[in-house]
Design a protein around this motif. Structure first.
Motif, short mmCIF file in Angstrom:
data_model
loop_
_atom_site.label_atom_id
_atom_site.label_comp_id
_atom_site.label_asym_id
_atom_site.label_seq_id
_atom_site.Cartn_x
_atom_site.Cartn_y
_atom_site.Cartn_z
N PRO A 1 0.85 -1.20 0.00
CA PRO A 1 0.00 0.00 0.00
C PRO A 1 0.88 1.25 0.00
O PRO A 1 2.04 1.22 0.44
N PRO A 2 0.35 2.37 -0.47
CA PRO A 2 1.17 3.59 -0.54
C PRO A 2 1.48 4.17 0.84
O PRO A 2 0.73 4.01 1.79
N LYS B 1 4.98 13.44 10.53
CA LYS B 1 6.30 12.92 10.84
C LYS B 1 6.40 11.41 10.92
O LYS B 1 7.49 10.87 10.83
N THR B 2 5.31 10.70 11.09
CA THR B 2 5.38 9.25 11.27
C THR B 2 5.02 8.53 9.99
O THR B 2 3.92 8.72 9.45
N LEU C 1 2.58 11.79 -0.05
CA LEU C 1 3.97 11.95 -0.52
C LEU C 1 3.95 12.12 -2.03
O LEU C 1 3.16 11.46 -2.72
N PRO C 2 4.82 12.95 -2.58
CA PRO C 2 4.75 13.26 -4.01
C PRO C 2 4.97 12.06 -4.93
O PRO C 2 4.46 12.05 -6.04
N THR C 3 5.71 11.06 -4.49
CA THR C 3 6.01 9.93 -5.38
C THR C 3 5.05 8.76 -5.22
O THR C 3 5.14 7.79 -5.95
N PRO D 1 9.76 8.86 4.25
CA PRO D 1 9.96 7.41 4.22
C PRO D 1 10.09 6.90 2.79
O PRO D 1 9.55 7.49 1.86
N GLN D 2 10.82 5.82 2.66
CA GLN D 2 11.03 5.17 1.36
C GLN D 2 10.89 3.67 1.52
O GLN D 2 11.22 3.12 2.57
#
Length: 171
Positions: A10-11, A18-19, A71-73, A139-140
């Protein structure tokens, strides 16, 4: 791949700016007396058990959309949203957790391959960086193929949905 695909993650979103968390679904809700939306989140966490060992897991929670930042990506198109006249939907499922090199990871698939004429197995995993640190870092997800012997299954996890992919050579 003979129609067999790895499990999908999931995205990611940021909860409370922050979390890191995973977005599983949307639902209609009444917030402060007004109609609005809430997000179903799976929030990574680590606790220390009575033996002093770290235990990794996910906490599920509903959060108002004002506390969730995209998040943009990330691609949020897969996240279910209830149709008109319904309030809730079935949320996305998280792949099961494993440990790789003592770090929590999500097991997306098993894949067979040949090594020196012998059959071996790899796990296709996704690592969340950073894991459960509420420091605001973006996060990534890092994907890796690792030897199956380097993975530790967790006793409470259900691995029955993890697909077995055919060998890369089709064998």
């Amino acid at each position: 791949m003979d129609g067999v695909e790895p499990l999908r993650m999931p995205p990611l979103v940021l909860y409370m700016d922050k979390t890191p968390a995973f977005l599983l679904a949307w639902r209609r809700a009444t917030l402060d007396g007004r109609p609005g939306w809430e997000a179903r989140l799976a929030v990574p966490q680590t606790i220390v058990d009575v033996r002093g060992e770290q235990v990794h897991g996910l906490a599920s929670k509903w959060a108002p959309t004002e506390l969730v930042r995209s998040l943009p990506t990330a691609d949020y198109g897969m996240v279910p949203r209830p149709p008109q006249g319904q309030d809730e939907v079935t949320p996305l499922r998280m792949p099961p957790l494993v440990l790789w090199d003592s770090a929590p990871a999500f097991l997306l698939a098993w894949q067979r391959h040949e090594v020196d004429g012998r059959t071996a197995w790899e796990g296709r995993i996704a690592l969340l960086r950073p894991w459960a640190r509420p420091d605001g870092a973006v996060p990534q997800l890092v994907h890796r193929n690792v030897g199956a012997g380097s993975l530790t299954r967790l006793p409470e996890a259900d691995y029955s949905a993890v697909p077995r992919l055919p060998a890369p050579d089709g064998g």
